[in-house]
Write a protein that holds these residues in place. Structure first.
Motif, PDB file in Angstrom:
ATOM      1  N   LYS A   6       0.826  -1.202   0.000  1.00 59.83           N
ATOM      2  CA  LYS A   6       0.000   0.000   0.000  1.00 59.83           C
ATOM      3  C   LYS A   6       0.857   1.248   0.000  1.00 59.83           C
ATOM      4  CE  LYS A   6      -3.844  -2.236   2.008  1.00 59.83           C
ATOM      5  NZ  LYS A   6      -4.348  -2.761   3.252  1.00 59.83           N
ATOM      6  N   VAL A  10       1.119   4.307  -2.702  1.00 64.09           N
ATOM      7  CA  VAL A  10       0.975   5.724  -2.386  1.00 64.09           C
ATOM      8  C   VAL A  10       2.164   6.509  -2.903  1.00 64.09           C
ATOM      9  CG1 VAL A  10       0.885   7.364  -0.499  1.00 64.09           C
ATOM     10  CG2 VAL A  10      -0.479   5.298  -0.399  1.00 64.09           C
ATOM     11  N   ARG A 602       8.881  -6.578  14.781  1.00 62.20           N
ATOM     12  CA  ARG A 602       7.974  -5.807  13.943  1.00 62.20           C
ATOM     13  C   ARG A 602       6.806  -5.304  14.769  1.00 62.20           C
ATOM     14  NH1 ARG A 602       7.068  -8.779   8.372  1.00 62.20           N
ATOM     15  NH2 ARG A 602       6.308 -10.498   9.635  1.00 62.20           N
ATOM     16  N   ARG A 637      -2.878  -9.718  19.000  1.00 60.25           N
ATOM     17  CA  ARG A 637      -1.783  -8.932  18.464  1.00 60.25           C
ATOM     18  C   ARG A 637      -2.113  -7.444  18.397  1.00 60.25           C
ATOM     19  NH1 ARG A 637       0.774 -11.819  13.750  1.00 60.25           N
ATOM     20  NH2 ARG A 637       1.536 -13.013  15.508  1.00 60.25           N
TER      21      ARG A 637
ATOM     22  N   ALA B  11      -5.660   5.918  -0.580  1.00 61.08           N
ATOM     23  CA  ALA B  11      -4.436   5.167  -0.307  1.00 61.08           C
ATOM     24  C   ALA B  11      -4.060   5.309   1.156  1.00 61.08           C
ATOM     25  CB  ALA B  11      -3.303   5.681  -1.194  1.00 61.08           C
ATOM     26  N   PHE B  12      -4.233   6.510   1.668  1.00 64.34           N
ATOM     27  CA  PHE B  12      -3.873   6.731   3.056  1.00 64.34           C
ATOM     28  C   PHE B  12      -4.795   5.954   3.989  1.00 64.34           C
ATOM     29  CE2 PHE B  12      -3.282   8.793   7.022  1.00 64.34           C
ATOM     30  CZ  PHE B  12      -1.911   8.962   7.036  1.00 64.34           C
ATOM     31  N   ALA B  14      -6.230   3.270   3.289  1.00 66.88           N
ATOM     32  CA  ALA B  14      -5.845   1.860   3.203  1.00 66.88           C
ATOM     33  C   ALA B  14      -4.696   1.560   4.149  1.00 66.88           C
ATOM     34  CB  ALA B  14      -5.449   1.519   1.774  1.00 66.88           C
ATOM     35  N   LEU B  15      -3.769   2.491   4.261  1.00 63.65           N
ATOM     36  CA  LEU B  15      -2.632   2.306   5.159  1.00 63.65           C
ATOM     37  C   LEU B  15      -3.110   2.218   6.615  1.00 63.65           C
ATOM     38  CD1 LEU B  15       0.501   2.523   5.810  1.00 63.65           C
ATOM     39  CD2 LEU B  15       0.081   4.967   5.987  1.00 63.65           C
ATOM     40  N   VAL B  16      -4.042   3.125   6.921  1.00 59.10           N
ATOM     41  CA  VAL B  16      -4.493   3.199   8.303  1.00 59.10           C
ATOM     42  C   VAL B  16      -5.301   1.970   8.686  1.00 59.10           C
ATOM     43  CG1 VAL B  16      -5.933   4.485   9.910  1.00 59.10           C
ATOM     44  CG2 VAL B  16      -4.387   5.694   8.384  1.00 59.10           C
ATOM     45  N   SER B  18      -5.038  -0.979   7.434  1.00 59.85           N
ATOM     46  CA  SER B  18      -4.430  -2.231   6.982  1.00 59.85           C
ATOM     47  C   SER B  18      -4.353  -3.347   8.022  1.00 59.85           C
ATOM     48  CB  SER B  18      -3.062  -1.972   6.383  1.00 59.85           C
ATOM     49  OG  SER B  18      -2.332  -1.176   7.249  1.00 59.85           O
ATOM     50  N   PRO B  19      -4.480  -3.106   9.343  1.00 63.71           N
ATOM     51  CA  PRO B  19      -4.463  -4.251  10.242  1.00 63.71           C
ATOM     52  C   PRO B  19      -5.500  -5.312   9.900  1.00 63.71           C
ATOM     53  CG  PRO B  19      -4.394  -2.233  11.478  1.00 63.71           C
ATOM     54  CD  PRO B  19      -4.483  -1.852  10.054  1.00 63.71           C
ATOM     55  N   CYS B  21      -5.682  -6.889   7.343  1.00 65.33           N
ATOM     56  CA  CYS B  21      -5.037  -7.980   6.619  1.00 65.33           C
ATOM     57  C   CYS B  21      -4.819  -9.130   7.599  1.00 65.33           C
ATOM     58  CB  CYS B  21      -3.673  -7.558   6.093  1.00 65.33           C
ATOM     59  SG  CYS B  21      -3.743  -6.125   5.057  1.00 65.33           S
ATOM     60  N   SER B  22      -5.137 -10.342   7.171  1.00 66.53           N
ATOM     61  CA  SER B  22      -5.270 -11.413   8.151  1.00 66.53           C
ATOM     62  C   SER B  22      -3.954 -11.799   8.833  1.00 66.53           C
ATOM     63  CB  SER B  22      -5.885 -12.634   7.492  1.00 66.53           C
ATOM     64  OG  SER B  22      -5.042 -13.036   6.434  1.00 66.53           O
ATOM     65  N   GLN B  23      -2.883 -11.920   8.127  1.00 67.12           N
ATOM     66  CA  GLN B  23      -1.662 -12.442   8.751  1.00 67.12           C
ATOM     67  C   GLN B  23      -0.688 -11.334   9.124  1.00 67.12           C
ATOM     68  OE1 GLN B  23      -0.849 -15.812   9.639  1.00 67.12           O
ATOM     69  NE2 GLN B  23      -3.074 -15.720   9.494  1.00 67.12           N
ATOM     70  N   LEU B  24      -1.199 -10.190   9.434  1.00 65.68           N
ATOM     71  CA  LEU B  24      -0.337  -9.047   9.664  1.00 65.68           C
ATOM     72  C   LEU B  24       0.660  -9.302  10.784  1.00 65.68           C
ATOM     73  CD1 LEU B  24      -0.046  -6.324   8.377  1.00 65.68           C
ATOM     74  CD2 LEU B  24      -1.215  -5.389  10.345  1.00 65.68           C
ATOM     75  N   LEU B  25       1.891  -8.939  10.511  1.00 64.89           N
ATOM     76  CA  LEU B  25       3.004  -9.060  11.458  1.00 64.89           C
ATOM     77  C   LEU B  25       3.320 -10.500  11.837  1.00 64.89           C
ATOM     78  CD1 LEU B  25       2.489  -6.165  14.027  1.00 64.89           C
ATOM     79  CD2 LEU B  25       3.765  -6.129  11.911  1.00 64.89           C
ATOM     80  N   GLU B  26       2.677 -11.441  11.198  1.00 64.38           N
ATOM     81  CA  GLU B  26       2.961 -12.838  11.535  1.00 64.38           C
ATOM     82  C   GLU B  26       4.408 -13.142  11.141  1.00 64.38           C
ATOM     83  OE1 GLU B  26       1.113 -14.646  13.247  1.00 64.38           O
ATOM     84  OE2 GLU B  26       1.857 -16.679  12.984  1.00 64.38           O
ATOM     85  N   PRO B  27       5.215 -13.596  12.098  1.00 62.81           N
ATOM     86  CA  PRO B  27       6.610 -13.862  11.739  1.00 62.81           C
ATOM     87  C   PRO B  27       6.743 -15.049  10.803  1.00 62.81           C
ATOM     88  CG  PRO B  27       6.174 -14.488  14.005  1.00 62.81           C
ATOM     89  CD  PRO B  27       4.935 -13.847  13.502  1.00 62.81           C
ATOM     90  N   GLU B  28       7.777 -15.015  10.016  1.00 64.50           N
ATOM     91  CA  GLU B  28       8.117 -16.174   9.194  1.00 64.50           C
ATOM     92  C   GLU B  28       8.488 -17.318  10.147  1.00 64.50           C
ATOM     93  OE1 GLU B  28       8.338 -15.744   5.747  1.00 64.50           O
ATOM     94  OE2 GLU B  28       7.663 -13.679   6.005  1.00 64.50           O
TER      95      GLU B  28
END
Lengths: 1056, 597
Positions: A6, A10, A602, A637, B11-12, B14-16, B18-19, B21-28
């Motif tokens: 995203k 932008v 993160r 989280r 766009a902004f 969307a940034l705000v 964005s949490p 998104c389902s796997q956000l910050l999920e570590p590898e």
């Protein structure tokens, strides 16, 4: 992943837009000229004039004059200067001949803009507890670490220099806002520099900032204000903003500092060799051993046949020099503003280096630091501006040999101990000129002793603690450190959407690396084989090797961030709002091996803050933070941190308006929730850590792990009397219901997971409360005389409510009874326990056994501690079981975290002279001062003022004052933590004094300077404390550390 | 232009937001493995199964003897485990045998985790037989672990599902011996009910090689032991179903089942002076995986003991220590060859310090001046005594002289570890050829063997009143070594003493039998306080010996009943007191500790 996409989108959009953006139209230019003055008609230098539309700015000259050109169709100009009310002047007024603008002083600073990390807010509008200090104050502290410059200066920010080790820059100062917030690890506030988080190794870079580069340091204390920062806010926030270029002629600053640093506030004073030998013999006799020094040896020491040494002063330099050259240039036009800073700093060596046969020069302690920082703000078109910041640091530091990586600190620590414990009776640390072993010349080779004492006279020291050897044969380490910071921000002025709307998008990167090159040499050691004789023999194997090793580490972090701001006045109504978002990845320094440590941390923080005020009188502020961290499982989280604040400026009400007595009164209160992120010491503590080769269950995760929530209430008032005496106070109360605790306090082993692998849980409870109070007086009394003074105190008191502690059996008299039911719960965090000395039970009230008969008669078994001698402490058998053991220990009232802090400042300006002083102190603070020292048995004996009032049979018989136990050659029953070796760490320090003189303009003009200022500064000049020895500073509270340095400095500051 | 603003704002936004998104910050994965992965691959699951039982301690190792009256450790006067044991320098937190409370439960959790989750197995490349075997293994080791808990602590907590990570443990109850024994037998019955397919490598077979791997025979042993222990005085509670009669029934079934599958006592005579007799030959007999000759071993431990070095003789080059030294009490237990006990079993010593033997008046063969002649053959295969031949192939080439000053002479130097403290060395398991040059040819320990089943059955039968059968089974064990059968017509009390003595002789230095037996029978007051040795003085003039019994002093307080069971770890007890306490006062909670601790 998705967030990155995203942001990329932008940025692409913006890039496309730039190319099509049209240039701004030329417009009408209005030229304004005049002066800015105070109420006494003195010119105000550096006052800021800003046009209504904020495109044009001007900073006044030393004579207060301005020559301001308005190009942005503004109708008025706002004039601001700290300590004065803002003044809004219409252009018409100025053009009508009122070119001298007079500012009204404001003791409350209500119009000052306060930095709140993601926005600035007028002080009048704050509803939470925020305090700050400005650059001018910071410059008074002579230091090569920026952090020291605000120690003790900010209300509510507690600090202690726990260790002044020369190798520690960012880690040695303990910071604390409102005490502890949780029973789990740490309570260190988060540090933000220009809105970007600095953490751990990042700290190196801001350490080397010159205070002149800094605009302000702000401390945000209350939970409601911290709610905006989500996981960052739980322990409070320290926010630093740096100065940026401003419109106007280029302004060049050259500053040079030369300083002397010394530890002599607590400079060690040794006994003579003769006195030392007597004390050593006394220790032996106390222990029933035969004396070390025979009559002949004592005679020789007494008459000087054998020398007496003072190794501390022989090897430790009295003054370490420090030079600092700082250059900056700043300025700019309406379209581009810039500021460049450069600093070179050099510190001199710490030790006197023996000259004999030295084949290399190592200069431990000497170092060079280079710091470059520049920033650029440029207006690209009528609604887009961009700002860039670039900073770089480079350091070359010389250390002792074998200092690989983190050992730099340890080696310096060893050295200070070595020079301290080298007894004055040691005849020589090296072989004399011409000494030989089997025909081989060993002159000036280090000497060691196996059993350091040989029939009275001592040659050398125990192996590897000989400071001479360290300084001449120990090799050297050179540490190179680099650090780079860059950030870029695009600012959008969205007035065309709706007036007052703005936006920002940005990216920052920080990265750095360390390289240590360590040259280690090994050499053959020798020892004297006969006292007083020049016969020597080899000790240990023959060594003659050169080793080389190196170490690397690196770290980096980056952040994306964006925000939308809105700020507008509609008549009596004022609205200010910010919505921000921030994504951060941090790769910490690779501390060898630690696998998961190198996985980037993160986190994301989002938040909205909105403020509404009516006539600057009624203020309501609401916050909703939403943040997340990969330290928590998916279902926990992200979480909300709400906050709300209310303010009422009573003096703006009609019934109080413009009265001359109560010039300002604001009542404020807030309630909110902040969170703490690093609750567990385990990385990914919510995940199982299973090894797939054997499926060992390994470390188990707690899938319900969540951040700790600090729920805090804050209430306060700010008032000013007679526009010169202001008072500010806050009280706070915090509560935590989900503190992370170590579950193994109650989890039994039979559940099958070994306790070392059992995860903690959010089941602890914690409370914290306290207050901050400050009084400030500031008055310009005559045209040439301004006086200011202030004092503040802040206090915190926390209670661990529940951590799953097992209650103990307190049925006194039974064998498994404990002195207390709980040792943690119900007490403040960090409480520790020790034995109570039985002063009342002892014969003369000295708390000691004064004879063997008393020991025999006491009927209490000390055998679990050791053998009692006359002159040892008599402890209270709290549990009444007839045995003194750890179960008898009781909790102390205070811990090593101070609860009460004070500061006071005082100053005046008389014409061109300015004098100021700062006092800082803490109390309700205990320090265990270390055991080996106070009994004097360390190495070849260590005796100091701690031992002046020791017990001896003779002193007891003579009725002399006795406060301490008998000396010993080894650990005794007096060595355990008790009320004698845990001392009250309360202190008050004359932290800083500055005397400054600004040269008359006519002189400075001769060198084309606007302003020349010369200052004499001093730091840590005097300490009033309750320590039992002058050797220990209460901030460190321990003898084997580097004590905080006293610094004298001459500073020259020239502005062109 | 307006469009561009809209895009920007979108766009902004969307940034705000964005949490979402389902796997956000999920570590590898980074190498962190989730336990759930274990069910996805055959290799993973079989690796997990192979860890089951990894921590099972069969306690067949050698040094337990010196914690009982079988031996005195040579390191009895320098700080360490034995020194602490002999001087009671320990408490519930440092008790010498309680180290494994956590370890056992650690394994039990793995087992519970496996059994409750194995239905998640998603791979198909495994046979039903193998899956069944995995279950059997889990159940079997669960039984073993609970048997250890029952034996050591007399209590335990039975759980079949893993505790949740946020469990508060307030409702946990301790299970008593009867409940644990029931659970063990239930688990073992599950094992025994498994498909029997001798052709598959995975089933729970009878024909499993006798060394190293669990088998049906051992399940029967464990069942029989459980019943016998539960019926023993220490563990039996009024009303328990584990009466001697019940134990007798189970032991009888076990022996019959073993007989039905070809188990019999080892009876091969040693060839080429390999050993003295059939008994010590059995203990030296190499790993007979096919059970073609050794039909007695039910489960062997596998590894060779290093007797020659760790429990060796000073005359052997490379001896590291003599380890443990057999006591005079043990030596006194060996009957003379005619089947008469040397001492009166009822009251073997006239004094508390065991210095005055109460000789059996019916024994006419024993000569206190020549005490090592005419003894039970097992004596010669178990103990090196003064004058014992070092090599069976040439008895006169080297003799073991333990008299003061002899080549293996008794020593009371506290730091010496090479010379005996008691006047004896351990011979069992030691092949005389084992040496630095010839290599280690010593024997291997057994976890279970048929002779134990006979003596267990004999004991249960005797206690339950089946005296004839008890006598017969005891005699089977005696006959194998050439000792006469027990005389007929013994009373139950007399028979009990003979059977107990027989156990002591037959199982000398085997596992924890003696350590457990004296506790099971609650006779530690007679056995644990004093042990003695034999200091032999040689008269060079007449070439004769004089024999002097001596005491090692009191092993402090060992007769106290608190030493019958191990204390639970102190921390564990305190935690459970608190967790189960209905009030703030921890004293209200259940006290889990064993008596006396």
């Amino acid at each position: 992943m998705c967030i990155r996409n995203k942001i990329t989108l932008v940025l692409l959009l913006l890039a496309a837009w730039f190319t099509t953006a049209t240039a701004q139209n030329e417009s009408l230019i209005i030229s304004l000229k005049g002066r800015v003055l105070d109420e006494f008609g003195n010119p105000i230098y550096n006052a800021l004039l800003v046009s209504e539309n904020e495109a044009n700015q001007y900073i006044t000259n030393p004579d207060g004059s301005y020559d301001f050109q308005i190009r942005d169709h503004s109708n008025y100009v706002t004039v601001t200067y700290p300590g004065f009310h803002n003044k809004v002047v219409t252009i018409g007024e100025i053009l009508d001949g009122n070119e001298d603008i007079v500012l009204k002083s404001d003791a409350q600073f209500e119009d000052e803009q306060v930095d709140l990390v993601f926005q600035k807010m007028r002080k009048n509008l704050l509803t939470g507890s925020v305090s700050y200090v400005k650059s001018r104050e910071l410059q008074k502290t002579p230091t090569y670490r920026l952090q020291e410059s605000y120690m003790g200066r900010i209300v509510g920010l507690g600090s202690l220099e726990r260790d002044a080790n020369p190798s520690m820059f960012d880690e040695s100062i303990w910071w604390n806002i409102r005490g502890d917030h949780s029973p789990s690890s740490g309570s260190t506030p988060v540090l933000m520099v220009d809105g970007i988080r600095y953490e751990g190794y990042d700290g190196h870079i801001f350490t080397y900032f010159n205070p002149r580069e800094v605009e302000s340091v702000t401390v945000i204390r209350d939970a409601a204000t911290n709610a905006l920062y989500g996981i960052l806010g739980g322990d409070g926030i320290i926010s630093i903003t740096t100065r940026r270029g401003q419109q106007g002629e280029p302004r060049i600053t050259v500053a040079y500092d030369h300083g002397w640093r010394t530890m002599d506030t607590k400079r060690y004073y040794p006994h003579t060799a003769y006195e030392h030998a007597l004390l050593r013999n006394e220790s032996c006799i106390n222990d029933g051993l035969s004396p070390v020094f025979n009559a002949q040896a004592l005679e020789y020491y007494k008459d000087g046949t054998w020398p007496s040494h003072d190794y501390y002063n022989e090897y430790l330099k009295r003054y370490q020099t420090e030079d600092k050259l700082y250059l900056s240039i700043g300025g700019g036009s309406e379209y581009v503003q810039y500021m460049c800073n450069f600093q070179w700093m050099h510190t001199g060596p710490l030790f006197n280096q023996p000259e004999y046969k030295m084949t290399y020069k190592m200069n431990p302690g000497s170092a060079d630091y280079f710091h470059v920082a520049s920033n650029l703000d440029s207006k690209l078109n009528y609604f887009i501006s961009a700002t860039f910041t670039l900073r770089g640091d480079f350091k070359i530091e010389n250390g002792l040999g074998s200092c690989n990586h983190d050992r730099m600190r340890v080696r310096y620590e060893d050295m200070i101990k070595h020079v301290m414990v080298a007894a004055p009776t040691i005849t020589s640390l090296y072989a004399p000129e011409g000494a030989t072993v089997e025909g081989k010349d060993i002159s000036y080779m280090p000497l060691f002793s196996e059993n350091s004492e040989m029939g009275g006279q001592i040659w050398g020291l125990g192996y590897k603690v000989n400071p001479y050897a360290e300084l001449t044969h120990g090799g050297k380490t050179t540490k190179y450190a680099t650090f780079v910071h860059m950030d870029a921000k695009v600012n959008l002025d969205l007035d065309m959407v709706t007036p007052g709307l703005g936006g920002q998008l940005g990216f920052s990167f920080k990265g750095g690396g360390d390289k240590d090159i360590d040259w280690t040499i090994s050499y053959t050691a020798y020892r004297a084989n006969d006292p007083g004789n020049s016969g020597f023999k080899q000790y240990g194997p023959e060594w003659d090797t050169n080793g080389y090793s190196k170490y690397y580490s690196f770290c980096y972090s980056y952040e994306y961030f964006g925000k939308v701001t809105y700020q507008r006045q509609f008549g009596d109504h004022y609205v200010q709002a910010v919505a921000m978002g921030n994504h951060r990845e941090l790769t910490t320094r690779d501390i060898g091996g630690g696998s998961y440590q190198t996985i980037p941390y993160r986190s994301e923080v989002f938040g909205i803050n909105a403020l509404y005020s009516y006539k600057d009188k009624y203020i309501i502020n609401g916050t909703l933070g939403y943040s997340g961290s990969d330290e928590f499982p998916m279902n926990h989280r992200f979480f909300f941190t709400p906050g709300v604040g209310l303010g009422w400026v009573v003096t703006k009400e009609n019934f109080l308006r413009d009265n001359g007595i109560l010039t300002y009164l604001k009542l404020r209160g807030s309630y909110g929730r902040a969170a703490r992120e690093r609750v567990s010491t385990w990385r990914f503590a919510y995940k199982d850590d299973v090894t797939s080769s054997t499926w060992d269950q390994g470390r188990m995760g707690n899938p319900t792990l969540s951040p700790e929530y600090v729920k805090g209430m804050d209430a306060g008032l700010d008032l000013t009397l007679f526009n010169c005496l202001s008072f500010s106070g806050s009280i706070f109360k915090e509560k935590m219901d989900n503190a992370y605790i170590d579950a193994t306090t109650y989890v039994p082993t039979f559940q099958g997971i070994s306790l070392g692998n059992y995860p903690g849980s959010n089941t602890g409870r914690f409370e914290n409360h306290g207050y901050e109070l400050s009084v400030d007086f500031r008055k310009q009394i005559t045209k040439n005389f301004t006086l200011w003074a202030g004092a503040s105190t802040w206090y915190n008191n926390n209670t661990v409510i529940a951590v799953g502690e097992r209650p103990k059996n307190t049925e006194y008299g039974t064998t498994d009874a404990y002195s207390q039911k709980y040792y943690t719960e119900g007490f403040p965090k960090g409480t520790f326990s020790g034995f109570e000395i039985d002063y009342e039970g002892s014969t003369t009230g000295n708390g000691l056994f004064n004879s063997q008969e008393e020991i025999d008669a006491c009927g209490v078994d000390y055998s679990q501690l050791g053998t009692v001698r006359p002159g040892d402490f008599r402890y209270i058998d709290r549990t009444g079981d007839g045995i003194i053991n750890y179960k008898d220990a009781v909790n102390y009232k205070y811990s090593t975290t101070p609860r009460q802090f004070f500061n006071a400042h005082l100053g005046f300006q008389l014409g061109r002279f300015e004098v100021s002083a700062l006092l800082y102190g803490v109390s309700k603070y205990y320090r265990p001062i270390g055991d080996a020292f106070f009994l004097g048995y360390l190495n070849d004996g260590f005796y100091c003022d701690l031992h002046d009032n020791r017990w001896t049979a003779e002193r007891y018989a003579n009725g002399e004052t006795i406060t301490g136990p008998a000396l010993s050659m080894t650990t005794t029953v007096s060595n355990v933590t008790n009320m004698y070796n845990v001392v009250d760490g309360t202190f008050l320090k004359l932290k800083n004094v500055e005397i400054a003189y600004t040269l008359p303009e006519k002189i400075s003009r001769k060198v084309y300077a606007q302003d020349i200022r010369i200052a004499l500064q001093g730091q840590n000049l005097h300490t009033w404390d309750k320590m039992p020895t002058k050797l220990i500073d209460p901030e460190t509270g321990y003898l084997g550390l580097w004590q905080p340095m006293r610094v004298y400095n001459i500073a020259l500051n020239v502005t062109f | 232009m307006k469009k561009i603003y809209n895009l920007f704002i979108l766009a902004f936004a969307a940034l705000v937001i964005s949490p979402s998104c389902s796997q956000l910050l999920e570590p590898e994965p980074y190498g962190l493995v989730d336990l759930d992965l274990v069910w996805t691959k055959y290799n993973y699951t079989s690796d997990l199964v192979s860890t089951i039982g990894k921590g099972a301690n069969y306690e067949s190792g050698f040094p337990y003897a010196a914690y009982s009256d079988e031996a005195q450790a040579v390191v009895d006067r320098t700080p360490g485990g034995y020194y602490s044991w002999y001087n009671v320098d320990f408490n519930a937190a440092t008790y010498i045998f309680s180290g494994n409370w956590g370890g056992i439960y650690n394994n039990l959790r793995t087992i519970a985790f496996f059994l409750t989750n194995e239905n998640k197995i998603s791979f198909t490349n495994v046979t039903d037989l193998e899956r069944e075997f995995w279950d059997v293994k889990a159940h079997f080791y669960r039984a073993w672990h609970y048997f250890t808990l029952m034996k050591r602590y007399g209590k335990g907590i039975i759980f079949t599902e893993v505790y949740d990570i946020n469990e508060k443990f307030s409702g946990v109850k301790l299970n008593n011996v009867e409940q644990i024994a029931d659970f063990i037998i239930q688990e073992l019955d599950l094992c025994l009910a498994a498909t029997e397919d001798e052709s598959s490598p995975y089933t729970f077979r009878w024909t499993t090689p006798s060394f190293g791997a669990i088998n049906r025979g051992f399940a029967w042993v464990l069942k029989a032991r459980t019943a016998m222990y539960a019926a023993s005085p220490l563990y039996y509670e009024e009303g328990s179903k584990y009466t001697w009669e019940y134990a007798y029934q189970i032991n009888k079934q076990a022996v019959e089942a073993l007989h039905a599958h070809g188990y019999k006592l080892f009876d091969r005579a040693p060839e080429d002076n390999y050993a003295y007799g059939v008994y010590d030959y059995y203990h030296l007999f190499d790993n007979d995986a096919s059970r073609s000759i050794d039909k007695e071993t039910i489960l062997g431990n596998g590894g060779r003991l290093s007797m020659w070095s760790n429990y060796g003789l000073p005359t052997t080059r490379g001896q590291a220590s003599c380890g443990i030294c057999p006591t005079q009490e043990l030596v006194d237990c060996y009957e003379t060859i005619d089947g008469e006990p040397v001492l009166d079993l009822e009251r073997p010593y006239l004094d508390a310090a065991h210095l005055q033997p109460n000789y059996n008046k019916n024994n006419h063969l024993y000569d206190p001046q020549n005490p090592y002649a005419n003894r039970d053959p097992r004596f010669y295969g178990t103990i090196y005594y003064n004058g014992a031949p070092r090599y069976w192939s040439n008895p006169d080439s080297l003799r073991v002289w333990t008299y003061v000053g002899g080549n293996c002479g008794i020593s009371d130097e506290p730091t010496s570890v090479f010379y005996t403290r008691t006047g004896y060395y351990v011979r069992k398991y030691n092949r005389d050829k084992s040496s630095e040059r010839e290599g280690n040819q010593d024997g291997r320990a057994h976890n279970a063997r048929l002779a134990e089943m006979y003596l267990n059955l004999a004991e249960c039968a005797c206690e339950a009143g089946h005296l004839e059968e008890a006598s017969d089974y005891t005699s089977l064990v005696r006959e194998r070594v050439g000792m006469p059968a027990l005389p007929s017509g013994l009373t139950q009390d007399q028979l009990r003493l003979r059977i107990r003595n027989e156990r002591r002789v037959e199982f000398a230095f085997e596992g924890t039998f003696r350590f457990d037996d004296v506790r099971r029978w609650k006779i530690i007051d007679q056995t644990e306080e004093h042990v003695t040795g034999m200091r032999i003085i040689k008269d060079d003039a007449t070439n004769t010996f004089s024999y002097n019994r001596f005491s090692f002093g009191t092993r402090t307080n060992k007769g106290d009943d608190k030493y019958l069971l191990c204390p639970l770890p102190e921390d564990e007890v305190e935690k459970m007191k608190m967790n189960t306490s209905p009030t703030d006062d921890p004293e209200d909670g259940d006290d889990w500790q064993n008596p006396g601790w």
